[in-house]
Design a protein around this motif. Sequence first.
Motif, PDB file in Angstrom:
ATOM      1  N   ILE A  65       0.847  -0.992  -0.050  1.00 51.95           N
ATOM      2  CA  ILE A  65       0.036  -0.305   0.173  1.00 51.95           C
ATOM      3  C   ILE A  65       0.897   1.164   0.191  1.00 51.95           C
ATOM      4  CG2 ILE A  65      -1.527   1.291   1.403  1.00 51.95           C
ATOM      5  CD1 ILE A  65      -2.281  -1.403   1.996  1.00 51.95           C
ATOM      6  N   GLY A  66       1.763   1.109   0.809  1.00 53.60           N
ATOM      7  CA  GLY A  66       2.709   2.496   1.710  1.00 53.60           C
ATOM      8  C   GLY A  66       4.089   2.076  -0.539  1.00 53.60           C
ATOM      9  N   THR A  67       3.542   2.109  -1.830  1.00 51.25           N
ATOM     10  CA  THR A  67       4.375   1.915  -2.810  1.00 51.25           C
ATOM     11  C   THR A  67       4.828   3.234  -2.769  1.00 51.25           C
ATOM     12  OG1 THR A  67       2.702   3.545  -3.829  1.00 51.25           O
ATOM     13  CG2 THR A  67       2.223   0.524  -4.175  1.00 51.25           C
ATOM     14  N   PRO A  68       6.458   2.815  -3.163  1.00 47.27           N
ATOM     15  CA  PRO A  68       7.570   3.673  -3.546  1.00 47.27           C
ATOM     16  C   PRO A  68       6.784   5.527  -4.287  1.00 47.27           C
ATOM     17  CG  PRO A  68       8.307   2.007  -4.354  1.00 47.27           C
ATOM     18  CD  PRO A  68       6.779   1.256  -4.137  1.00 47.27           C
ATOM     19  N   GLU A  69       5.657   4.602  -5.304  1.00 45.35           N
ATOM     20  CA  GLU A  69       4.883   6.128  -5.752  1.00 45.35           C
ATOM     21  C   GLU A  69       4.564   6.604  -5.220  1.00 45.35           C
ATOM     22  OE1 GLU A  69       4.523   2.578  -7.125  1.00 45.35           O
ATOM     23  OE2 GLU A  69       5.953   2.776  -7.712  1.00 45.35           O
ATOM     24  N   ARG A  70       3.546   6.206  -4.318  1.00 49.10           N
ATOM     25  CA  ARG A  70       2.141   6.672  -3.381  1.00 49.10           C
ATOM     26  C   ARG A  70       3.503   7.812  -1.969  1.00 49.10           C
ATOM     27  NH1 ARG A  70      -0.946   2.377  -2.337  1.00 49.10           N
ATOM     28  NH2 ARG A  70      -2.586   3.693  -4.019  1.00 49.10           N
ATOM     29  N   MET A  71       4.558   7.244  -2.082  1.00 52.82           N
ATOM     30  CA  MET A  71       4.908   7.948  -1.110  1.00 52.82           C
ATOM     31  C   MET A  71       5.871   8.869  -1.578  1.00 52.82           C
ATOM     32  SD  MET A  71       5.845   6.426   2.139  1.00 52.82           S
ATOM     33  CE  MET A  71       7.942   7.071   2.278  1.00 52.82           C
ATOM     34  N   LYS A  72       6.120   9.427  -2.609  1.00 52.61           N
ATOM     35  CA  LYS A  72       6.759   9.919  -3.909  1.00 52.61           C
ATOM     36  C   LYS A  72       5.621  11.016  -3.517  1.00 52.61           C
ATOM     37  CE  LYS A  72       9.059  11.580  -7.709  1.00 52.61           C
ATOM     38  NZ  LYS A  72       8.757  11.492  -8.955  1.00 52.61           N
ATOM     39  N   LYS A  73       3.747  10.549  -3.839  1.00 55.18           N
ATOM     40  CA  LYS A  73       3.522  11.880  -4.245  1.00 55.18           C
ATOM     41  C   LYS A  73       2.600  12.643  -2.569  1.00 55.18           C
ATOM     42  CE  LYS A  73      -1.195  12.052  -5.652  1.00 55.18           C
ATOM     43  NZ  LYS A  73      -2.557  10.934  -6.654  1.00 55.18           N
ATOM     44  N   ILE A  74       2.813  11.933  -1.686  1.00 57.73           N
ATOM     45  CA  ILE A  74       2.663  12.604  -0.248  1.00 57.73           C
ATOM     46  C   ILE A  74       3.752  12.784   0.274  1.00 57.73           C
ATOM     47  CG2 ILE A  74       2.699  11.817   2.121  1.00 57.73           C
ATOM     48  CD1 ILE A  74       0.500   9.122   0.884  1.00 57.73           C
ATOM     49  N   GLU A  75       5.484  12.703  -0.239  1.00 61.45           N
ATOM     50  CA  GLU A  75       6.389  13.736   0.615  1.00 61.45           C
ATOM     51  C   GLU A  75       6.286  14.909  -0.441  1.00 61.45           C
ATOM     52  OE1 GLU A  75       8.176  13.232   2.340  1.00 61.45           O
ATOM     53  OE2 GLU A  75       8.675  11.277   2.771  1.00 61.45           O
ATOM     54  N   GLU A  76       5.667  15.139  -1.851  1.00 62.88           N
ATOM     55  CA  GLU A  76       5.453  16.109  -2.431  1.00 62.88           C
ATOM     56  C   GLU A  76       4.705  16.876  -1.840  1.00 62.88           C
ATOM     57  OE1 GLU A  76       4.859  14.905  -6.700  1.00 62.88           O
ATOM     58  OE2 GLU A  76       6.898  14.441  -6.375  1.00 62.88           O
ATOM     59  N   LEU A  77       3.842  16.994  -1.628  1.00 65.79           N
ATOM     60  CA  LEU A  77       1.984  17.150  -0.596  1.00 65.79           C
ATOM     61  C   LEU A  77       2.582  18.191   0.601  1.00 65.79           C
ATOM     62  CD1 LEU A  77      -0.855  14.815  -1.157  1.00 65.79           C
ATOM     63  CD2 LEU A  77      -0.398  17.344  -2.519  1.00 65.79           C
ATOM     64  N   LEU A  78       3.893  17.352   1.352  1.00 65.70           N
ATOM     65  CA  LEU A  78       4.471  17.455   2.238  1.00 65.70           C
ATOM     66  C   LEU A  78       5.164  18.851   2.192  1.00 65.70           C
ATOM     67  CD1 LEU A  78       4.826  14.262   4.942  1.00 65.70           C
ATOM     68  CD2 LEU A  78       3.312  15.777   5.119  1.00 65.70           C
ATOM     69  N   LYS A  79       6.040  18.781   1.230  1.00 67.68           N
ATOM     70  CA  LYS A  79       6.568  19.894   0.881  1.00 67.68           C
ATOM     71  C   LYS A  79       5.972  21.332   0.307  1.00 67.68           C
ATOM     72  CE  LYS A  79      10.509  17.231  -1.728  1.00 67.68           C
ATOM     73  NZ  LYS A  79      11.040  18.077  -2.841  1.00 67.68           N
TER      74      LYS A  79
END
Length: 991
Positions: A598-612
């Motif tokens: 569920i915590g795929t690398p793609e999803r992690m990346k998307k969330i990291e961008e939102l967090l930035k």
Amino acid sequence: MFRVRKHLMGMVVFFASLGTLCSAEKEVTLVRDGIPRTAIVLGEKPTRSAHMGALELQHFIRLITGAELAITRDAKYPAEIRIYVGDSADTVKAGLKSGDFEGETSLVKFSGNNIYLIGCDSPDYGKVDYKDSLTFPKFYFNTRGSLYAVYDFLEHQCGVRFYGPWENSTTFKPRKTLSVKAVDRKFTSPLDAFRRVWDDDETYSMFPLSARERALWELRWRMTELYGSVNHNIYSIYFTHWGKAKSPYLAPCFLDKRENLFAQGYKGTDSYNDPILKDNYPDDPDLPPQLCFSNPDTAKYFGNEAAVYFNGGNVRGGWWNGKGTISPEKCLTPRTPGKPFFYPVEPADSNLFCKCGECSTQFPDLKGDERISNVKFAFVSAIAREAAKKQPGAGVSTLAYIQTLDYPKKVKIPDNVSVQLCLTHFAWWHPGIRKSQEEQYDLWIKNEASRRPVTLWTYIFSPHWDARRHFGKYNNFPGFYPWQIGKMMKKFTSDGIKGWSTEVELQQSCLEAYVSAKIAFDPSLDPDKIIDEYFADSFGKAGDAMKQIYREVENAYWNYRNYPPEWFKDIHKPYGPHGPHNPHWGTSLHSEEVNWAIGTPERMKKIEELLKEAEKQVETPEEKARFQRFIAGIWDRARRGRVEYDVKLANMGKTTNIAVTPARHADAGGDPGKIDWSKAASTGAWKRTMDGTAHPSQIQMRMAADSKFLYLKYTEQNPPKWDDSSFWNNCVELYFSELPMLPLFQFAVSPDGEKKELVHKMENDVVRMEKYDFKAKFISHAVPDSWEWMLAIPLERLPLDGKRIAMTADFFRTYPGKDARRRASWAPVYGLDYRGGISRYGRIFMPVVEYQDSSFSFGRSNKPMDNTPDPKASDGRAGIVDGNKGWTLTCSLGPIEKAQYNVTAYIRTDALPEDGLTTRCGIYDPEGKQIAGVKPIPVKDISGDDFKAVSFGPVTLSPNMYFYVGGFSKKVSGKNSVYVDRFILNKMPSK
Ligand SMILES: [Zn+2]
């Protein structure tokens, strides 16, 4: 206490010049430009609820405006606007008296320049010190209507939101002028039994709460307990009728031993693990794990206990007097005026139910948990009838929990029973679990909600719970579901539930708990609006980005298509990582593999961008602190977890198939001294437990097996100097299980020759440890520069699988001293939790595997083969094959290790020998769809009464291949049967 503070002097001057204002308007200005115009008025003798309300009101208006309103009991106190909290002579004149309200009712009423915040308060008087939570209004059996009126006013009129228990989780808009709209609002929560949030992470949260923060949080979230709450509560009967308790307070309770009040069939099993009872009966292997539900005297006992509590007494060992230290005269469960009374009776948290004749034959037409549920509710009904007989008005509350969530269709439950349904709704993304629990929930609501209080016990868990408790504390990707839980709470409350309590890990799921608690208090609220406000209020401009993160996670977590598809093949038989999963329970699904799918690398990346984005947008110190709490409490773990999981994936690539096959040895009768260890197999060098790198220890583990025993020999050169470390800090631990899951069998030895033998089992989400006897022969020999021990364990005491092919195992060396990382193991588990690392253990394959006729199938189907008595067969029976047919007999090899084997079949025929006549025996590979080995066998070699060994090999075999016996090379008239005794695999020694 009610000193006039210095800014009040300014206020008096100020409002004198303003004259009257706003009496005819819809808005009242409490503070203008930082100058207070308002006083808070209490009665002569306020309740703690009113007093606390005044202090909370003063506190928040000061936070919002910087102005401190006076709290006064002086009716003549000069102020333009008066907020009356609780009743006083003036409110009585205005026709408002606390005593005229019922239950938890609160009123917010505007009348000219007077604002009344009043409600039904229990007679709980005393001085409240705002700094000291011990002086706050009482929690249990106490109504706080006036305080609730204040919170209502702060939320609706002043825009304050209590999003969590931490100081900066409360939000409001600072402004110098505070004007409020006039309303007239009376409110009573329809969930009048209890509303309660339990933080399960109290002991390990990164953001621990002080006693005061906790008390404020409970008040501000309007938690309460007025009637009907329940938990496991069956202890006192043990102290009275099982045996003398160890505690000096409980020992005098013992009257006489009455074994038939308790579950039968568990003598000598040492199966009770509840700490309260274990502590009082520490060495009693007969301690029953449950009560006898069918014995009318057991019901009578608890019916009486309920009546005692109803009448204002208590019982040592009973509810809230578990330790027996409180005098039985003291009233622990006061009755709330106007509310029913239920005494909690819930059996032990154990599925080891009574096996007596009556208990096991009740409801013979029902099966499994459905039957258990009917037995349990028949028992609770009997208690309730006894209670009512003793004392009209007394009732019983109980749980419908896992095995007893099933609606008991065959039991007519009396009206004086309250039932709390335990729903693991955090796992309702799993369609099978949801369907099963919702079906029972619907039955309870439909049949019972109008006849009795039906209440809920929910679980606001997330993958963190599973990571922490079921899968070795890996760092996890989170699971959010505020929108889903909002919908569920709307449904539950519209169905008329009367109470709700939940468990939650606050650090993970505070928003889900907040949404739930809000709707439990006021079911008319719109959850989506609550959530929108939460993000805007907590994070300001970053609110949108934070909301998108929650959406992204909820959409992934709550979508069953993101989970292994084989779990959902049959909605009636839910699956999880350990195979079939009890649909009435919802934990132990998020294994590391499942979570990181569920915590795929793609999803992690998307969330990291939102967090930035969010990090740039948070502005105020409070917004920044809330953002940091999300990062530290939730997201850092996800970041670490993803990296660790990727490293593990890489490492697992290097270390998969850690396996050993003990050397085959001639039978040595269980004496390790008779083994020729020079020919034994070795586990190879042990690794660092934490990271799988080379370990400097000089450890050797050798293994051999005969037909009845597994033999192990451990040698360690230059072990560290013995010190007085405890056993577990200086030992070798061996773990064995059939598959990488519980039950797990543990054998541990220390250099001084001490040993411990245990089995770890999972029961109702709690791992229980019990003593186990491997019946092993153990010889230890330790001298200063080496430690050596030998062990022989009977194969029948090991968790080998059905065909005795293999088992899961790992071995660990724990060293004394400070550096726990200096641990060594055969298969590294990448963590310090040996049990939790079970998915990374190695496999022990048996060197010789025997397939008897009981494993034979008919043709290529799974239909069991008929077998026939045969005195010459090794076990007295043999499979029988029609030699004129092909593929008559097959035998699956099961989960063997892929390796080279010598294969021997023991076979005979009653056909007459004839030149050139053969039958065939072979091995088929269903994956490659080809024959892996075949041997034509001349009939003349196997004709007769004696079985002949037919060898073929070496053959390379893989799991799930199978043996087959084919037909004759031509049709035979007359006798034509082929008899097969067994097949034997002998693994070739690897080079
Ligand atoms: Zn029984």
